[in-house]
Design a protein around this motif. Structure first.
Motif, mmCIF file in Angstrom:
data_model
loop_
_atom_site.group_PDB
_atom_site.id
_atom_site.type_symbol
_atom_site.label_atom_id
_atom_site.label_comp_id
_atom_site.label_asym_id
_atom_site.label_seq_id
_atom_site.Cartn_x
_atom_site.Cartn_y
_atom_site.Cartn_z
ATOM 1 N N LYS A 8 0.847 -1.199 0.000
ATOM 2 C CA LYS A 8 0.000 0.000 0.000
ATOM 3 C C LYS A 8 0.884 1.251 0.000
ATOM 4 C CE LYS A 8 -4.320 -1.523 2.211
ATOM 5 N NZ LYS A 8 -4.131 -2.971 2.274
ATOM 6 N N ALA A 9 1.935 1.219 0.847
ATOM 7 C CA ALA A 9 2.858 2.356 0.906
ATOM 8 C C ALA A 9 3.635 2.500 -0.397
ATOM 9 C CB ALA A 9 3.821 2.171 2.079
ATOM 10 N N ALA A 22 2.784 9.032 -6.234
ATOM 11 C CA ALA A 22 3.207 10.388 -5.876
ATOM 12 C C ALA A 22 4.478 10.826 -6.600
ATOM 13 C CB ALA A 22 3.421 10.479 -4.363
ATOM 14 N N LEU A 23 5.336 9.873 -6.953
ATOM 15 C CA LEU A 23 6.612 10.217 -7.591
ATOM 16 C C LEU A 23 6.391 10.799 -8.989
ATOM 17 C CD1 LEU A 23 8.824 7.107 -6.750
ATOM 18 C CD2 LEU A 23 9.224 9.454 -5.975
ATOM 19 N N PRO A 24 7.283 11.671 -9.430
ATOM 20 C CA PRO A 24 7.254 12.090 -10.838
ATOM 21 C C PRO A 24 7.445 10.868 -11.733
ATOM 22 C CG PRO A 24 8.780 13.444 -9.559
ATOM 23 C CD PRO A 24 8.391 12.307 -8.678
ATOM 24 N N ARG A 25 6.782 10.849 -12.881
ATOM 25 C CA ARG A 25 6.900 9.701 -13.756
ATOM 26 C C ARG A 25 8.335 9.490 -14.244
ATOM 27 N NH1 ARG A 25 3.747 5.833 -12.938
ATOM 28 N NH2 ARG A 25 4.229 5.001 -15.017
ATOM 29 N N SER A 26 9.131 10.564 -14.268
ATOM 30 C CA SER A 26 10.540 10.410 -14.655
ATOM 31 C C SER A 26 11.269 9.505 -13.666
ATOM 32 C CB SER A 26 11.225 11.774 -14.734
ATOM 33 O OG SER A 26 11.136 12.456 -13.487
ATOM 34 N N ALA A 27 10.922 9.613 -12.376
ATOM 35 C CA ALA A 27 11.537 8.753 -11.365
ATOM 36 C C ALA A 27 11.075 7.309 -11.529
ATOM 37 C CB ALA A 27 11.199 9.264 -9.965
ATOM 38 N N VAL A 28 9.795 7.132 -11.848
ATOM 39 C CA VAL A 28 9.271 5.789 -12.079
ATOM 40 C C VAL A 28 9.952 5.160 -13.289
ATOM 41 C CG1 VAL A 28 7.206 4.459 -12.675
ATOM 42 C CG2 VAL A 28 7.059 6.315 -10.991
ATOM 43 N N ARG A 29 10.140 5.940 -14.334
ATOM 44 C CA ARG A 29 10.812 5.417 -15.526
ATOM 45 C C ARG A 29 12.269 5.072 -15.237
ATOM 46 N NH1 ARG A 29 7.674 9.562 -17.817
ATOM 47 N NH2 ARG A 29 9.458 10.988 -17.953
ATOM 48 N N ALA A 30 12.906 5.817 -14.350
ATOM 49 C CA ALA A 30 14.289 5.513 -13.978
ATOM 50 C C ALA A 30 14.376 4.142 -13.318
ATOM 51 C CB ALA A 30 14.838 6.587 -13.044
ATOM 52 N N PHE A 31 13.383 3.816 -12.491
ATOM 53 C CA PHE A 31 13.341 2.493 -11.870
ATOM 54 C C PHE A 31 13.158 1.420 -12.942
ATOM 55 C CE2 PHE A 31 10.879 -1.012 -9.905
ATOM 56 C CZ PHE A 31 11.840 -1.448 -9.022
ATOM 57 N N GLY A 32 12.357 1.720 -13.954
ATOM 58 C CA GLY A 32 12.181 0.782 -15.062
ATOM 59 C C GLY A 32 13.484 0.512 -15.778
ATOM 60 N N ARG A 33 14.307 1.541 -15.961
ATOM 61 C CA ARG A 33 15.612 1.345 -16.592
ATOM 62 C C ARG A 33 16.503 0.458 -15.730
ATOM 63 N NH1 ARG A 33 15.020 6.851 -17.847
ATOM 64 N NH2 ARG A 33 16.385 7.469 -16.131
#
Length: 268
Positions: A229-230, A237-248
């Motif tokens: 859940k957290a 909440a994160l910017p999508r750029s940060a989410v995409r960085a995790f994808g990389r």
């Protein structure tokens, strides 16, 4: 009591759904490709829980097989009161240079079959004024981890829209969004689980129990465990750029094990 239909019932979360539903005194329709596994499971459930079971062998990449399952959902005899769209698999290949046929199979199983079977179930359930549809999504829906994330994002959004449309009909729609779960899923997808700490993993019993409890309460988005859940709240909440960085990062971890562009990654 009533009848529940579970896709992908021969292993993983589907197997756990079958057991928990049967022990809660639901008759079950078991759907998967492996007839031997399904037949063995049906006998075990009948002996242990005293419920009625049906075995429906179907490959959800095959449109004719999907339609046979849809026909069972429309049937008036022993009507299905709960549909669990659980079938899925890890594709584990880069999209660019990967086997497009395997990508199409993933789309067929995790998107098209969910749409067709939900349509059949919802129509029959609304006519009766009761029922529930439970779609198995993933926290991956909030990430950028290839086409699997895209499929699960579709499942999440589709289920929310369906829940809105079903409001006031006596029928509900729920999507359960687990994180890493100890099942056969990762082994079948040839996914290295050693990169993730034990605290990241959920037990299938807990995931299924949470999902079924949330279905009973009419919850639309079910996220098992406080930690996921957290994590889901953080991903939103994160910017999508940060989410995409995790994808990389994930691609860089998995890339050495990905099949060469000219090779096919077999779908068992």
């Amino acid at each position: 009591m009533g009848t529940a239909l579970v896709t992908g019932a021969s292993a993983g979360l589907g197997l756990e759904f079958a057991w928990q539903l049967a022990t809660a005194r639901h008759d079950v329709v078991l759907v998967a490709r492996d007839e031997a596994r399904l037949t063995r499971l049906a006998r075990q459930l009948e002996a242990a829980a005293g419920v009625r079971t049906e075995v429906l062998v179907a490959d959800l990449t095959d449109r004719a097989d999907v339609e046979r399952v849809a026909d069972r959902l429309r049937a008036s005899e022993h009507p299905v009161g709960l549909l669990v769209n659980n079938a899925g698999f890890g594709i584990h290949q880069p999209f660019v240079g990967g086997d497009v046929h395997r990508e199409e199979e993933g789309l067929d199983v995790m998107v098209r079959a969910v749409l067709v079977l939900s349509h059949a179930a919802a129509g029959a359930m609304v006519a009766r004024g009761r029922g529930a549809i439970l779609n198995v999504g993933s926290v991956a829906a909030l990430l950028a981890s290839g086409t699997y994330s895209a499929h699960k994002a579709w499942v999440r959004s589709f289920t929310e829209g369906l829940a809105v449309e079903l409001r006031g009909t006596g029928v509900t729609a729920t999507v359960v969004c687990p994180g890493f779960t100890h099942t056969e899923f990762h082994a079948r997808g040839e996914i290295d689980t050693g990169a993730y700490p034990e605290v990241a993993w959920l037990d299938p019993e807990d995931v299924v129990a949470t999902a079924l409890a949330d279905v009973r309460r009419g919850v639309v988005i079910s996220t098992p465990s406080v930690r996921y859940k957290a994590a889901s709240a953080l991903a939103r909440a994160l910017p999508r750029s940060a989410v995409r960085a995790f994808g990389r990062y994930r691609r860089s971890v998995e890339a050495p094990e990905a099949p060469a562009p000219a090779e096919a990654d077999d779908h068992d």
